[in-house]
Design an enzyme around this catalytic site. Sequence first.
Site, PDB file in Angstrom:
ATOM      1  N   ASP A   8      31.985  58.181 -29.962  1.00 59.80           N
ATOM      2  CA  ASP A   8      30.537  58.235 -30.236  1.00 59.80           C
ATOM      3  C   ASP A   8      30.107  57.882 -31.664  1.00 59.80           C
ATOM      4  O   ASP A   8      29.273  58.590 -32.248  1.00 59.80           O
ATOM      5  CB  ASP A   8      30.005  59.653 -29.897  1.00 59.80           C
ATOM      6  CG  ASP A   8      30.111  59.987 -28.413  1.00 59.80           C
ATOM      7  OD1 ASP A   8      30.629  59.171 -27.642  1.00 59.80           O
ATOM      8  OD2 ASP A   8      29.672  61.101 -28.033  1.00 59.80           O
ATOM      9  N   HIS A  48      22.595  58.302 -22.389  1.00 63.44           N
ATOM     10  CA  HIS A  48      21.733  59.146 -21.562  1.00 63.44           C
ATOM     11  C   HIS A  48      20.514  58.397 -21.018  1.00 63.44           C
ATOM     12  O   HIS A  48      19.901  57.599 -21.742  1.00 63.44           O
ATOM     13  CB  HIS A  48      21.215  60.332 -22.385  1.00 63.44           C
ATOM     14  CG  HIS A  48      22.294  61.221 -22.925  1.00 63.44           C
ATOM     15  ND1 HIS A  48      23.291  61.758 -22.145  1.00 63.44           N
ATOM     16  CD2 HIS A  48      22.525  61.688 -24.189  1.00 63.44           C
ATOM     17  CE1 HIS A  48      24.079  62.511 -22.899  1.00 63.44           C
ATOM     18  NE2 HIS A  48      23.649  62.476 -24.141  1.00 63.44           N
ATOM     19  N   HIS A  52      16.876  63.108 -19.964  1.00 63.32           N
ATOM     20  CA  HIS A  52      18.160  63.741 -19.641  1.00 63.32           C
ATOM     21  C   HIS A  52      18.061  65.267 -19.770  1.00 63.32           C
ATOM     22  O   HIS A  52      17.343  65.783 -20.646  1.00 63.32           O
ATOM     23  CB  HIS A  52      19.253  63.209 -20.586  1.00 63.32           C
ATOM     24  CG  HIS A  52      20.631  63.596 -20.179  1.00 63.32           C
ATOM     25  ND1 HIS A  52      21.353  64.550 -20.846  1.00 63.32           N
ATOM     26  CD2 HIS A  52      21.403  63.172 -19.149  1.00 63.32           C
ATOM     27  CE1 HIS A  52      22.537  64.688 -20.249  1.00 63.32           C
ATOM     28  NE2 HIS A  52      22.592  63.864 -19.221  1.00 63.32           N
ATOM     29  N   HIS A  81      18.449  61.809 -27.736  1.00 66.85           N
ATOM     30  CA  HIS A  81      19.384  60.973 -28.497  1.00 66.85           C
ATOM     31  C   HIS A  81      20.133  60.054 -27.552  1.00 66.85           C
ATOM     32  O   HIS A  81      20.257  60.339 -26.355  1.00 66.85           O
ATOM     33  CB  HIS A  81      20.397  61.860 -29.259  1.00 66.85           C
ATOM     34  CG  HIS A  81      21.288  62.629 -28.334  1.00 66.85           C
ATOM     35  ND1 HIS A  81      20.892  63.800 -27.727  1.00 66.85           N
ATOM     36  CD2 HIS A  81      22.537  62.368 -27.875  1.00 66.85           C
ATOM     37  CE1 HIS A  81      21.866  64.240 -26.943  1.00 66.85           C
ATOM     38  NE2 HIS A  81      22.878  63.389 -26.998  1.00 66.85           N
ATOM     39  N   LYS A 106      29.318  57.785 -21.115  1.00 70.83           N
ATOM     40  CA  LYS A 106      29.290  59.139 -20.558  1.00 70.83           C
ATOM     41  C   LYS A 106      27.923  59.762 -20.765  1.00 70.83           C
ATOM     42  O   LYS A 106      27.192  59.358 -21.680  1.00 70.83           O
ATOM     43  CB  LYS A 106      30.373  59.999 -21.222  1.00 70.83           C
ATOM     44  CG  LYS A 106      30.200  60.104 -22.719  1.00 70.83           C
ATOM     45  CD  LYS A 106      31.338  60.848 -23.362  1.00 70.83           C
ATOM     46  CE  LYS A 106      31.143  60.965 -24.845  1.00 70.83           C
ATOM     47  NZ  LYS A 106      29.964  61.727 -25.253  1.00 70.83           N
ATOM     48  N   CYS A 151      31.775  66.416 -29.055  1.00 73.04           N
ATOM     49  CA  CYS A 151      32.463  65.410 -28.240  1.00 73.04           C
ATOM     50  C   CYS A 151      33.927  65.221 -28.628  1.00 73.04           C
ATOM     51  O   CYS A 151      34.771  64.983 -27.767  1.00 73.04           O
ATOM     52  CB  CYS A 151      31.682  64.111 -28.254  1.00 73.04           C
ATOM     53  SG  CYS A 151      30.127  64.313 -27.345  1.00 73.04           S
TER      54      CYS A 151
HETATM   55  C1  VGL Z   1      27.405  64.775 -28.886  1.00 75.98           C
HETATM   56  C2  VGL Z   1      25.847  66.442 -28.669  1.00 75.98           C
HETATM   57  C3  VGL Z   1      25.226  65.766 -27.648  1.00 75.98           C
HETATM   58  C4  VGL Z   1      28.603  64.269 -29.597  1.00 75.98           C
HETATM   59  C5  VGL Z   1      26.810  64.086 -27.851  1.00 75.98           C
HETATM   60  O1  VGL Z   1      28.861  63.041 -29.587  1.00 75.98           O
HETATM   61  O2  VGL Z   1      29.325  65.097 -30.203  1.00 75.98           O
HETATM   62  N1  VGL Z   1      26.919  65.959 -29.273  1.00 75.98           N
HETATM   63  N2  VGL Z   1      25.713  64.578 -27.240  1.00 75.98           N
HETATM   64 ZN    ZN Z   2      24.565  63.452 -25.848  1.00 79.64          ZN
END
Ligand code: VGL
Ligand code: ZN
Length: 204
Positions: A8, A48, A52, A81, A106, A151
């Site tokens: 991410d 997302h 979401h 986000h 994801k 994540c």
């Molecule tokens: C993440 C919160 C929501 C991450 C993703 O990449 O850690 N954290 N979505």
């Molecule tokens: Zn997220």
Amino acid sequence: MRALLIIDVQNDFCPGGALEVPKGDAIIPTINKLSEQFDVVIQTQDWHPDGHSSFASSHQGKEPFETINMPYGEQVLWPDHCVQRSQGSDFHPDLETSLSQMIIRKGFRKDIDSYSAFFENDNSTSTGLSGYLKERGIDTLYAVGLATDFCVKWSVLDGIKEGFDLYVIEDAVKGIDIEGSVDQAWDEMLDQGATKITSSELLN
Ligand code: VGL
Ligand code: ZN
């Protein structure tokens, strides 16, 4: 065989983004150098749909960082986000993505969040990553990216459960840190058998 798993590294998790990780972009030069040392590089992308269920804005009267109970358990609510097709969902422009052989998206199911690269937050819906890695003969993963306490942590814990050897590169991850969640994430990852290393042990 080993693979680098880049989690991410997207605009929304970097400074100026919707869910910024403090200094999230500072790890990018290190990740780029690491990518060149690996024969297999895999990335994840938080992805997302609008509205979401992990977004606070989808729940009346709720603010970001509050938690709610979902059918699959407790869920932290986030600012909107990484909305599909938004600039915030793009990889950070400085991230070298051309060496990545596989990009796994994801969090695209509206009713389930997905922190982990392996399983969504219901702990049972698979992303398919485990099978992909096993079919390619990959047994060892080096985790880098964002965010250490969400994540990255869940990907590492699920990866261990799926039988992979997990290394977490300390200077190539960064966390959101809600009330000590980064320290707690390290405790959990190390406790479950992950190994903490620094990029200098891999770069020459
Ligand atoms: C993440 C919160 C929501 C991450 C993703 O990449 O850690 N954290 N979505
Ligand atoms: Zn997220």
